[in-house]
Design a protein around this motif. Structure first.
Motif, PDB file in Angstrom:
ATOM      1  N   UNK A 101       0.859  -1.173  -0.010  1.00  0.00           N
ATOM      2  CA  UNK A 101       0.162   0.072  -0.050  1.00  0.00           C
ATOM      3  C   UNK A 101       0.903   1.332  -0.016  1.00  0.00           C
ATOM      4  N   UNK A 102       2.088   1.260   0.824  1.00  0.00           N
ATOM      5  CA  UNK A 102       2.797   2.464   0.791  1.00  0.00           C
ATOM      6  C   UNK A 102       3.440   2.520  -0.400  1.00  0.00           C
ATOM      7  N   UNK A 103       3.912   1.289  -1.078  1.00  0.00           N
ATOM      8  CA  UNK A 103       4.710   1.520  -2.503  1.00  0.00           C
ATOM      9  C   UNK A 103       3.733   2.159  -3.556  1.00  0.00           C
ATOM     10  N   UNK A 104       2.318   1.464  -3.537  1.00  0.00           N
ATOM     11  CA  UNK A 104       1.733   2.138  -4.387  1.00  0.00           C
ATOM     12  C   UNK A 104       1.101   3.628  -4.264  1.00  0.00           C
ATOM     13  N   UNK A 105       1.122   4.179  -3.121  1.00  0.00           N
ATOM     14  CA  UNK A 105       1.109   5.528  -2.867  1.00  0.00           C
ATOM     15  C   UNK A 105       2.164   6.273  -3.296  1.00  0.00           C
ATOM     16  N   UNK A 106       3.276   5.917  -2.858  1.00  0.00           N
ATOM     17  CA  UNK A 106       4.825   6.693  -3.274  1.00  0.00           C
ATOM     18  C   UNK A 106       4.773   6.679  -4.809  1.00  0.00           C
ATOM     19  N   UNK A 107       4.584   5.376  -5.430  1.00  0.00           N
ATOM     20  CA  UNK A 107       5.236   5.263  -6.761  1.00  0.00           C
ATOM     21  C   UNK A 107       3.912   6.091  -7.699  1.00  0.00           C
ATOM     22  N   UNK A 108       2.915   6.338  -7.272  1.00  0.00           N
ATOM     23  CA  UNK A 108       1.806   6.789  -8.037  1.00  0.00           C
ATOM     24  C   UNK A 108       2.054   8.286  -7.874  1.00  0.00           C
ATOM     25  N   UNK A 109       2.188   8.649  -6.619  1.00  0.00           N
ATOM     26  CA  UNK A 109       2.365  10.303  -6.125  1.00  0.00           C
ATOM     27  C   UNK A 109       3.626  10.643  -7.209  1.00  0.00           C
ATOM     28  N   UNK A 110       4.703   9.747  -7.142  1.00  0.00           N
ATOM     29  CA  UNK A 110       5.949  10.404  -7.826  1.00  0.00           C
ATOM     30  C   UNK A 110       5.731  10.408  -9.306  1.00  0.00           C
ATOM     31  N   UNK A 111       5.156   9.475  -9.681  1.00  0.00           N
ATOM     32  CA  UNK A 111       4.816   9.434 -11.138  1.00  0.00           C
ATOM     33  C   UNK A 111       4.064  10.540 -11.632  1.00  0.00           C
ATOM     34  N   UNK A 112       2.929  11.165 -10.917  1.00  0.00           N
ATOM     35  CA  UNK A 112       2.154  12.151 -11.084  1.00  0.00           C
ATOM     36  C   UNK A 112       2.798  13.398 -10.990  1.00  0.00           C
ATOM     37  N   UNK A 113       3.916  13.700  -9.773  1.00  0.00           N
ATOM     38  CA  UNK A 113       4.495  14.445  -9.874  1.00  0.00           C
ATOM     39  C   UNK A 113       5.620  14.893 -10.838  1.00  0.00           C
ATOM     40  N   UNK A 114       6.235  14.102 -11.104  1.00  0.00           N
ATOM     41  CA  UNK A 114       7.233  13.881 -12.411  1.00  0.00           C
ATOM     42  C   UNK A 114       6.643  14.190 -13.531  1.00  0.00           C
ATOM     43  N   UNK A 115       5.611  13.670 -13.794  1.00  0.00           N
ATOM     44  CA  UNK A 115       4.800  13.644 -15.063  1.00  0.00           C
ATOM     45  C   UNK A 115       4.444  15.275 -15.194  1.00  0.00           C
ATOM     46  N   UNK A 116       4.035  15.957 -14.137  1.00  0.00           N
ATOM     47  CA  UNK A 116       3.563  17.370 -14.233  1.00  0.00           C
ATOM     48  C   UNK A 116       4.736  18.170 -14.294  1.00  0.00           C
ATOM     49  N   UNK A 117       5.898  17.754 -13.538  1.00  0.00           N
ATOM     50  CA  UNK A 117       7.121  18.747 -13.906  1.00  0.00           C
ATOM     51  C   UNK A 117       7.950  18.623 -15.173  1.00  0.00           C
ATOM     52  N   UNK A 118       7.722  17.538 -15.706  1.00  0.00           N
ATOM     53  CA  UNK A 118       8.205  17.178 -17.230  1.00  0.00           C
ATOM     54  C   UNK A 118       7.429  17.567 -18.155  1.00  0.00           C
ATOM     55  N   UNK A 119       6.227  17.211 -18.100  1.00  0.00           N
ATOM     56  CA  UNK A 119       5.266  17.407 -19.372  1.00  0.00           C
ATOM     57  C   UNK A 119       4.220  18.625 -19.030  1.00  0.00           C
ATOM     58  N   UNK A 120       4.081  19.173 -17.831  1.00  0.00           N
ATOM     59  CA  UNK A 120       3.114  20.459 -17.476  1.00  0.00           C
ATOM     60  C   UNK A 120       1.921  20.108 -17.321  1.00  0.00           C
TER      61      UNK A 120
END
Length: 132
Positions: free
Chosen positions: A113-132
């Motif tokens: 559950x922690x891994x799911x939350x961390x990976x999901x949030x990281x991917x969305x944060x990185x996605x917004x940082x890179x792609x806007x």
């Protein structure tokens, strides 16, 4: 002919017979996320076909995927993806006989559950940082 009592009895233990347990809920979620991944892949396929179809169809797909509903579907798909990935790794350990102890099973479930939350949030944060 079957009697009324035979028709009304359950064939195997059902959810109404047993209380949901942490491990059983995680197992059911693994199956649900597998189904969600299949439906999410349809959305991915739609996007790829639209990209191949030309600028107009790609723009329409981008409009849908960029909408509130589209982003909500993408977010749900990413949660399903990372949950299924993390829990799949957990199952690989079980396949070799590691982690069956009740305490370890609970801890690995929390890690999923922690891994799911961390990976999901990281991917969305990185996605917004890179792609806007």
């Amino acid at each position: 002919m079957t009697s009324q009592a035979q028709r009304n009895r359950p064939l195997s233990p059902h959810l109404q017979v047993y209380k949901p347990q942490y491990t059983s809920v995680l197992s059911i979620l693994h199956r649900i996320t597998g189904v969600a991944l299949a439906f999410g892949t349809i959305l991915l396929f739609y996007w790829l076909v639209a990209a191949a179809g030309g600028p107009e169809s790609y723009a329409a797909a981008q409009d849908f995927i960029g909408s509130f509903i589209g982003r909500l579907l993408l977010f749900g798909w990413s949660v399903a993806l990372f949950y299924h990935l993390c829990n799949g790794i957990r199952h690989l350990f079980w396949d070799v006989g590691v982690g069956f102890e009740l305490d370890t099973a609970y801890k690995s479930g929390i890690a999923v559950l922690i891994g799911t939350g961390v990976l999901t949030l990281l991917s969305w944060i990185l996605g917004y940082a890179v792609g806007g």
